[in-house]
Design an enzyme around this catalytic site. Sequence first.
Site, PDB file in Angstrom:
ATOM      1  N   LYS A  53       0.833  -1.200   0.000  1.00  0.00           N
ATOM      2  CA  LYS A  53       0.000   0.000   0.000  1.00  0.00           C
ATOM      3  C   LYS A  53       0.872   1.256   0.000  1.00  0.00           C
ATOM      4  O   LYS A  53       0.592   2.223  -0.710  1.00  0.00           O
ATOM      5  CB  LYS A  53      -0.935  -0.014   1.213  1.00  0.00           C
ATOM      6  N   GLN A  97      -5.039  -1.799   9.516  1.00  0.00           N
ATOM      7  CA  GLN A  97      -4.750  -3.099   8.902  1.00  0.00           C
ATOM      8  C   GLN A  97      -5.297  -4.221   9.784  1.00  0.00           C
ATOM      9  O   GLN A  97      -4.988  -4.305  10.969  1.00  0.00           O
ATOM     10  CB  GLN A  97      -3.232  -3.253   8.706  1.00  0.00           C
ATOM     11  N   ASP A 120     -11.470   2.408   4.056  1.00  0.00           N
ATOM     12  CA  ASP A 120     -11.698   0.968   3.890  1.00  0.00           C
ATOM     13  C   ASP A 120     -13.209   0.656   3.906  1.00  0.00           C
ATOM     14  O   ASP A 120     -13.606  -0.482   3.681  1.00  0.00           O
ATOM     15  CB  ASP A 120     -11.018   0.202   5.039  1.00  0.00           C
TER      16      ASP A 120
END
Length: 288
Positions: A53, A97, A120
């Site tokens: 990322k 994450q 997200d």
Amino acid sequence: MGKIIYGSEVSSELREELRLEAEHLKQEGKRIPKLAVILAGDNPASLSYVKGKAKACEAAGILEETFHLDGSVSQKELEDLIHQCNENAEIDGILLQLPLPAGLDENHAIEQISPHKDVDGLHPLNFGKVHLGIPAFVPCTPLGIMELLKRMGCDCDGKNAVVVGRSKLVGEPAARLLLNANATVTICHSHTKNLKEICRNADILIAAVGKPRFFNHEYVKEGAYVIDVGINRLADGRLTGDVDFEDVKDLCAAITPVPKGVGPMTITMLLENTMKAYREAVNESGGL
Ligand code: NDP
């Protein structure tokens, strides 16, 4: 043979557009979009995703900062960091994450992320908005799936879509987006009976179970659009999807490969969501 749609190629195009946008901002002396990535612990897969990322952000000219916390971090320390990122006007997107180390409450941590920075798309507010058909941050993999269907030339309206897998990150939101696009949607999971028959009726088949080459020609209708979300590592180290690509590629209208399919699109959609968060933040503040 069906069309093979490479997410890697679609991603390159989209990332180039983002890079040009970021470069334009820089040339105009404006603030640059920034993504904060929060990683707790040293899960090797997570470390590798986070690196991927960061690299993708750098290539697209988007700023990125990884906050790497110890695996023994407390819920409060983790959430304090999320609150700091929420309050930092330089940060547009926050990615926590997952999975978190054992003992930490994932859902509670996600709820701390500002819905405006939730790139997200996991905050309950964004989740709810997607289900109400209101514009919101959508999880990156389902967003990538919809873009790939578009690139396949698949008009979802009125089609039978079967999504196999109901996770909150992939299957469930993908099904919702397909429904929002007026497909007739069936969600299957490990308790589903007659899976083959259901899949064989699918004009659109989304395979997201995490089982290598599970879907062979017996599961695929002739002329179907097949999206293979699965990422499975074989004993010899190679990656393969949930679909038996060689067995079904001649049957379907279009199919995505693994690797170079949905995977690169997921990261690209994270960049897109970060840029979207930036644009909204700038509009909200009436400029820069
Ligand atoms: P999960 O393990 O969270 O979910 C798997 C789903 O598959 C569950 O809903 C499960 O059912 C269902 N399932 C498992 N076995 C069967 C079966 N035999 N028949 C029908 N349904 C079954 O996985 P994710 O959704 O997170 O990921 C799915 C796959 O996609 C994985 O390979 C993952 O690596 C990959 N992935 C790829 C991404 C990308 O960017 N390309 C991003 C995220 C994931 P139940 O709910 O009943 O347990």
